[in-house]
Design a protein around this motif. Structure first.
Motif, PDB file in Angstrom:
ATOM      1  N   VAL A  11       0.870  -1.272  -0.121  1.00  0.00           N
ATOM      2  CA  VAL A  11       0.046  -0.038   0.091  1.00  0.00           C
ATOM      3  C   VAL A  11       0.853   1.397  -0.034  1.00  0.00           C
ATOM      4  O   VAL A  11       0.439   2.173  -0.956  1.00  0.00           O
ATOM      5  N   ILE A  14       1.869   2.034  -3.344  1.00  0.00           N
ATOM      6  CA  ILE A  14       0.897   2.855  -4.233  1.00  0.00           C
ATOM      7  C   ILE A  14       1.031   4.245  -3.862  1.00  0.00           C
ATOM      8  O   ILE A  14       1.000   5.160  -4.500  1.00  0.00           O
ATOM      9  N   VAL A  15       1.149   4.556  -2.657  1.00  0.00           N
ATOM     10  CA  VAL A  15       1.171   6.149  -2.275  1.00  0.00           C
ATOM     11  C   VAL A  15       2.450   6.812  -2.551  1.00  0.00           C
ATOM     12  O   VAL A  15       2.355   7.773  -2.893  1.00  0.00           O
ATOM     13  N   PHE A  18       1.706   7.519  -6.252  1.00  0.00           N
ATOM     14  CA  PHE A  18       0.938   8.561  -6.549  1.00  0.00           C
ATOM     15  C   PHE A  18       1.572   9.803  -5.884  1.00  0.00           C
ATOM     16  O   PHE A  18       1.463  11.013  -6.510  1.00  0.00           O
ATOM     17  N   SER A  22       2.359  13.513  -7.857  1.00  0.00           N
ATOM     18  CA  SER A  22       1.768  14.839  -7.353  1.00  0.00           C
ATOM     19  C   SER A  22       3.034  15.864  -7.223  1.00  0.00           C
ATOM     20  O   SER A  22       2.715  17.034  -7.147  1.00  0.00           O
ATOM     21  N   GLY A  69      -2.388  -1.729  -7.827  1.00  0.00           N
ATOM     22  CA  GLY A  69      -2.980  -0.694  -6.900  1.00  0.00           C
ATOM     23  C   GLY A  69      -2.750   0.626  -7.573  1.00  0.00           C
ATOM     24  O   GLY A  69      -3.564   1.628  -7.546  1.00  0.00           O
ATOM     25  N   THR A  70      -1.339   0.922  -7.796  1.00  0.00           N
ATOM     26  CA  THR A  70      -1.170   2.225  -8.851  1.00  0.00           C
ATOM     27  C   THR A  70      -1.842   2.319  -9.968  1.00  0.00           C
ATOM     28  O   THR A  70      -2.472   3.510 -10.227  1.00  0.00           O
ATOM     29  N   ILE A  72      -4.868   1.037 -10.714  1.00  0.00           N
ATOM     30  CA  ILE A  72      -6.282   1.171 -10.106  1.00  0.00           C
ATOM     31  C   ILE A  72      -6.338   2.631  -9.502  1.00  0.00           C
ATOM     32  O   ILE A  72      -7.331   3.351  -9.926  1.00  0.00           O
ATOM     33  N   VAL A  73      -5.542   3.233  -8.986  1.00  0.00           N
ATOM     34  CA  VAL A  73      -5.520   4.810  -8.389  1.00  0.00           C
ATOM     35  C   VAL A  73      -5.492   5.743  -9.461  1.00  0.00           C
ATOM     36  O   VAL A  73      -6.068   6.566  -9.615  1.00  0.00           O
ATOM     37  N   GLY A  74      -4.894   5.174 -10.489  1.00  0.00           N
ATOM     38  CA  GLY A  74      -4.476   6.157 -11.743  1.00  0.00           C
ATOM     39  C   GLY A  74      -5.872   6.108 -12.213  1.00  0.00           C
ATOM     40  O   GLY A  74      -6.346   7.322 -13.068  1.00  0.00           O
ATOM     41  N   VAL A  76      -9.022   5.479 -11.198  1.00  0.00           N
ATOM     42  CA  VAL A  76      -9.983   6.129 -10.085  1.00  0.00           C
ATOM     43  C   VAL A  76      -9.803   7.621 -10.063  1.00  0.00           C
ATOM     44  O   VAL A  76     -10.773   8.596 -10.089  1.00  0.00           O
ATOM     45  N   VAL A  77      -8.460   7.847  -9.705  1.00  0.00           N
ATOM     46  CA  VAL A  77      -8.297   9.493  -9.127  1.00  0.00           C
ATOM     47  C   VAL A  77      -7.721  10.226 -10.345  1.00  0.00           C
ATOM     48  O   VAL A  77      -8.213  11.336 -10.135  1.00  0.00           O
TER      49      VAL A  77
END
Length: 106
Positions: A11, A14-15, A18, A22, A69-70, A72-74, A76-77
C-alpha cells in the motif's frame, strides 16, 4: 505478521507512486517529502517481511500490489484509461499475488 507487513508495504508503494506523480518531478515540497517517506517506509517493511517470507514471493507480491494498486488509483483518481484489457491485466496481476499467498507456507 510478515504478510501484514508486506500488505502495508504494498500500500505504501501505491502512496509512493501517487505522491511522486503529485510532486511534479520533485518540484513540489510536500508531495516530494511524502514520496521519500512512503518509499523508504515501504522498503523497510518489505525487508522486515522478508525475514520470514521467501524473497521471490515477498518481492513479487510487493511489486504486484504496487503495480495493480497504482494502476487502479490512476484510473479512479487521475482518469487513466480503464479499457477492458487493462482491467484484465490488473486482474491477472492480482490473481498472481493471491496465488503466491495461497501456495506459500510461511
Amino acid at each position: 505478521m510478515a504478510w501484514a507487513l508486506l500488505g502495508v508495504a504494498g500500500v505504501l508503494e501505491i502512496v509512493f507512486a501517487f505522491a511522486m506523480k503529485s510532486s511534479e518531478g520533485f518540484t513540489r515540497l510536500v508531495p516530494a517529502l511524502f514520496t521519500v517517506a512512503a518509499g523508504l517506509s515501504s522498503v523497510v517493511l518489505l525487508s522486515l517481511s522478508l525475514r520470514t517470507l521467501p524473497m521471490g514471493t515477498g518481492y513479487a507480491v510487493w511489486t504486484g500490489i504496487g503495480a495493480a494498486g497504482t494502476a487502479i488509483v490512476g484510473m479512479v483518481v487521475l482518469g487513466d484509461s480503464a479499457a477492458p484489457m487493462r482491467l484484465l491485466c490488473i486482474a491477472l496481476i492480482l490473481a498472481g499475488v493471491i496465488g503466491l499467498k495461497l501456495v506459500t507456507t510461511s
